[in-house]
Scaffold this active site. Structure first.
Site, PDB file in Angstrom:
ATOM      1  CG  ASP A 207      -2.060   0.862   0.918  1.00  0.00           C
ATOM      2  OD1 ASP A 207      -3.066   0.577   1.767  1.00  0.00           O
ATOM      3  OD2 ASP A 207      -2.032   1.569   0.096  1.00  0.00           O
TER       4      ASP A 207
HETATM    5  C1  GLC Z   1      -4.699   3.982  -0.090  1.00  0.00           C
HETATM    6  C2  GLC Z   1      -5.500   2.894   0.496  1.00  0.00           C
HETATM    7  C3  GLC Z   1      -5.698   1.878  -0.697  1.00  0.00           C
HETATM    8  C4  GLC Z   1      -5.526   2.429  -2.017  1.00  0.00           C
HETATM    9  C5  GLC Z   1      -4.366   3.040  -2.169  1.00  0.00           C
HETATM   10  C6  GLC Z   1      -4.093   3.825  -3.486  1.00  0.00           C
HETATM   11  O1  GLC Z   1      -3.707   4.311   1.087  1.00  0.00           O
HETATM   12  O2  GLC Z   1      -5.307   2.321   1.496  1.00  0.00           O
HETATM   13  O3  GLC Z   1      -7.141   1.003  -0.290  1.00  0.00           O
HETATM   14  O4  GLC Z   1      -5.798   1.465  -3.060  1.00  0.00           O
HETATM   15  O5  GLC Z   1      -3.899   4.030  -1.359  1.00  0.00           O
HETATM   16  O6  GLC Z   1      -4.890   4.626  -3.461  1.00  0.00           O
END
Ligand code: GLC
Length: 742
Positions: free
Chosen positions: A299
């Site tokens: 993430d």
């Molecule tokens: C965010 C979220 C994740 C998302 C990613 C990209 O922090 O935790 O669910 O897909 O970043 O936006």
């Protein structure tokens, strides 16, 4: 003719000399051949993903491509993936075409970019996108087909724009009602999350269009993210392994079985270990036990967070080594390419082998070949015809109508013709933001003026359906959340005057949209001013309709027991206002059932599958939902009263619609395993089906269960424990008892 022949010979020779260009070869082979041609730098670049804000002119998500930056990242640093952005469909096509042309035409090997998006409730970062209900609302339909259809619509409206990699579905089990991402989950039940999540994966990945790459789904966030001890986003979870295997793993296993191609890791720490550095979960469990062989993405900036947030590693080099050793394939580094520099250093120092890098790059290249990205790297202008189609709005409307839950109705709904003067108030009365929720054109949900114009607010929908009624609406913008108290706000004075004159009151209450840590709450009660407004409205003694537009179940004050109706809409999407209006005027028979427990207080917030020695308190229980008119169950039967654990069990129940309206009924089959060495849940959903019954119709509904599924559960090592014994099967108030023998 001769030239044509010559060109054919040349291209054939080139394909034969470079098998990765041969689309007749399997993706595995093409990837292997290409991998063998790549430098270390090119390989590490493929493992790197940057945010759109790193390549736009103004450093925001706005889709103006900074060509010099994109050339530097792709040509000099070989970055292979980017994510996110927001804008009109046409801008998207231009933006992603610009990126792909650099990657395909201006680099040595022409490896296309894999572009990632959070299209979590429709093509929600495109101005003309259809904003569907968020998952928590959708799951109240208990109809996983709606998730499949939502995924297909999302694919239709996004893949053609270049949004090949969709960071959806969220498979986290929403068992903690405080958690600020509850609305992104399919509720508190593992089976519902598994069925809706795998349906979404299948729907999105099955979408095919001529001359266009296919899409890849992403199972997120593995694992144990949704039940942090403090309930705040990205704070530590402490969940016993046995509960992880029994509650949190099943939705991911179902998504793997559905063929999900990628996975995103939980940002938080689980049982004292940041998951991004957990060899136990990312290698032993994910790869070996669960057999997932797709691409594992971190993430956002989560390798760095293992240093700065979790303090698990001294520096980013150690954290990077740990993440690679644990098994991540790609780093969502987002804002810089430190990851590339560090990886090169770790390889030079012999701490990471090139062989380990090859493992990840092979997965990434195989994915790009599988999706057809080498043949079709570009968005399709023709896809613009897929946007803003009326049938897409209708799909959003049907999904909302099937999902909204009528929690209470003491003789208020459908609205009676004599209710001529209706006073509607509250933050959600005339708000697009409250309907569409977060992840709508902006992370936190765009401001009202930028919300999709196709969104019909509750007020607009009610006025359209009841033109003869007199409407007074107290401007929700006036519902000043900064005013010291409700009584002092001009909003309240205006509302009080209108309420005195009205025949019936409507309050649209709940939560303004939030995302992730922005939604951390230190009180689960409905906010103070809305609570006061609700209490004033109840005190008038007039018929009252309360509509809840919220990302999680905010606890309500004590409700009157007469002339009250309560509807849970969650964030029902762009057609949610119209769906609510159709239920309120009675042209739609509400059919949603709660996919989560609605708490009665802010302390006792257990899921329905609590342990038997626990006490289940609630305002409304999991599975609760009313219709106009009654649906009755009787003669629940099993094919036998005793079974071997190797048998299959046929269950039947008769369901009758005793109302004058057609009804869609979610039939929920629960079991209670009466005794378990590892204590068993008081109740457990083991199957569910949705049936449509005409007025007065009765039908026998059948379920087929595997006996072993009822009497087998995981122990602390994830091993199956099978115990014979008595089980109670329940649908509605019907219950039977069966015995499972060894
Ligand atoms: C965010 C979220 C994740 C998302 C990613 C990209 O922090 O935790 O669910 O897909 O970043 O936006």
């Amino acid at each position: 003719m001769l030239i044509g022949l010559l060109l054919l010979v040349i291209s054939t020779c080139s394909v034969l000399a470079q098998p990765y260009k041969n689309k007749l070869l399997p993706p595995e082979e093409r990837a292997k051949d290409l991998l063998g041609r790549m430098s270390l730098d090119e390989k590490i670049g493929q493992m790197t993903q940057l945010c759109a804000s790193s390549i736009t002119l103004d450093g925001t998500k706005k889709l103006d491509l900074n060509l010099s930056k994109i050339r530097s990242y792709i040509i000099q640093e070989h970055v292979g993936s980017f994510l996110s952005g927001t804008g009109k469909a046409e801008k998207w096509i231009e933006f992603i075409r610009g990126i792909q042309e650099v990657a395909v035409k201006e680099t040595r090997l022409g490896i296309p970019i894999l572009f990632g998006m959070d299209n979590v409730h429709g093509s929600n970062y495109t101005d003309e996108g259809t904003m569907l209900p968020h998952n928590l609302t959708l799951s109240c339909s208990f109809d996983a087909k709606l998730a499949y259809q939502a995924a297909q619509l999302t694919a239709l409206e996004s893949i053609g724009l270049g949004h090949i990699w969709n960071f959806a579905p969220v498979l986290d089990v929403g068992k903690n009602p405080w958690w600020p991402r509850l609305y992104e989950t399919f509720g508190e039940d593992p089976l519902v999350c598994a069925r809706f999540g795998s349906a979404f994966v299948s729907g999105f990945q099955a979408y095919k269009e001529k001359d266009l790459a296919q899409g890849a789904s992403c199972a997120k966030h593995f694992i144990g993210y949704s039940d942090p001890k403090s309930s705040w986003d990205r704070t530590p979870s402490e969940i016993p392994d046995q509960q992880l295997y029994e509650v949190f793993v099943p939705p991911f296993r179902a998504a793997f079985r559905a063929g999900v191609k990628t996975l995103m890791v939980n940002s938080g720490e689980l049982n004292g270990e940041p998951v991004h550095g957990s060899k136990k979960w990312l290698h032993e469990q994910l790869r070996k036990n669960l057999g997932f062989d797709g691409v594992v993405l971190t993430d956002i900036k989560d390798i760095l967070k293992m240093v700065e947030m979790h303090r698990a590693y001294e520096n980013e080099e150690d954290a990077t080594l740990a993440a690679i050793d644990a098994g991540i394939d790609m780093s969502m580094a987002c804002s810089n390419t430190d990851f590339i520099r560090i990886m090169k250093k770790l390889v030079t120092e012999g701490k990471i082998s090139e062989n380990r890098i090859n493992q990840s790059v092979q997965r990434i290249l195989k994915l790009k070949f599988e999706l057809g990205l080498f043949e079709f790297p570009y968005p399709k202008t023709a896809s613009l015809k897929n946007m803003s189609r009326p049938e897409h709005y209708r799909q959003a409307l049907e999904a909302a109508k099937e999902s909204i839950v009528m929690l209470e109705n003491q003789d208020v709904l459908p609205l009676k013709p004599e209710m001529k003067h209706i006073a509607i108030a509250g933050p959600g009365a005339h708000s697009r933001r409250m309907l569409n929720g977060a992840w709508t054109l902006e992370w936190l949900g765009a401001e009202e003026e930028r919300q999709p114009a196709a969104t019909v607010t509750l007020l607009e929908a009610l006025k359209k359906k009841l033109p003869q009624s007199k409407w007074t609406w107290t401007d929700s913008v006036g519902f000043d959340r900064k005013a010291k108290s409700l009584e002092e706000s001009t909003y309240f004075q205006t509302w009080k005057n209108e309420a005195e004159k009205a025949d019936i009151l409507v309050l649209a209450l709940g939560e303004w949209p939030y995302s992730e840590f922005k939604g951390n709450a230190s009180d689960l009660m409905l906010d103070e001013k809305q609570t006061q407004l609700l209490q004033y409205a109840q005190a008038t003694g007039k018929p009252l309709i309360v509509i809840l537009m919220e990302g999680r179940p905010r606890v309500l004050p004590k409700l009157r027991k007469d002339k009250m109706a309560v509807l849970f809409a969650g964030h029902p999407g762009m057609a949610g206002g119209e769906a609510l209006a159709e239920i309120m005027i009675g042209s739609c028979n509400p059919s949603g059932k709660l996919s989560f427990t609605y708490p009665k207080n802010t302390v006792h917030t257990l899921p329905y599958y609590h342990k038997m020695s626990d006490k289940y308190e609630y305002a409304w229980p999991f599975g609760h939902g009313l219709h106009f008119g009654d649906v009755n169950y009787n003669s629940l039967q099993a094919s036998d009263s005793t079974f071997q654990t190797s048998d299959s069990i046929s269950i039947s129940i008769s369901v009758s619609n005793n109302s004058k309206m057609s009804v869609k009924e979610a039939v929920l089959l629960f079991q209670t395993d009466e005794v378990g060495r590892i204590t068993r849940p008081a109740s457990q959903l083991v199957d569910f089906k949705r049936v449509e019954l005409k007025p007065g119709e009765s039908r026998k509904i059948r379920f087929q269960l595997l006996a072993k599924d009822l009497c087998t559960y995981p122990d602390g090592e994830g091993r199956e424990v099978t115990e014979p014994g008595f089980h109670r099967l329940r649908i509605g108030s019907e219950q039977i008892r069966i015995r499972l023998k060894k």
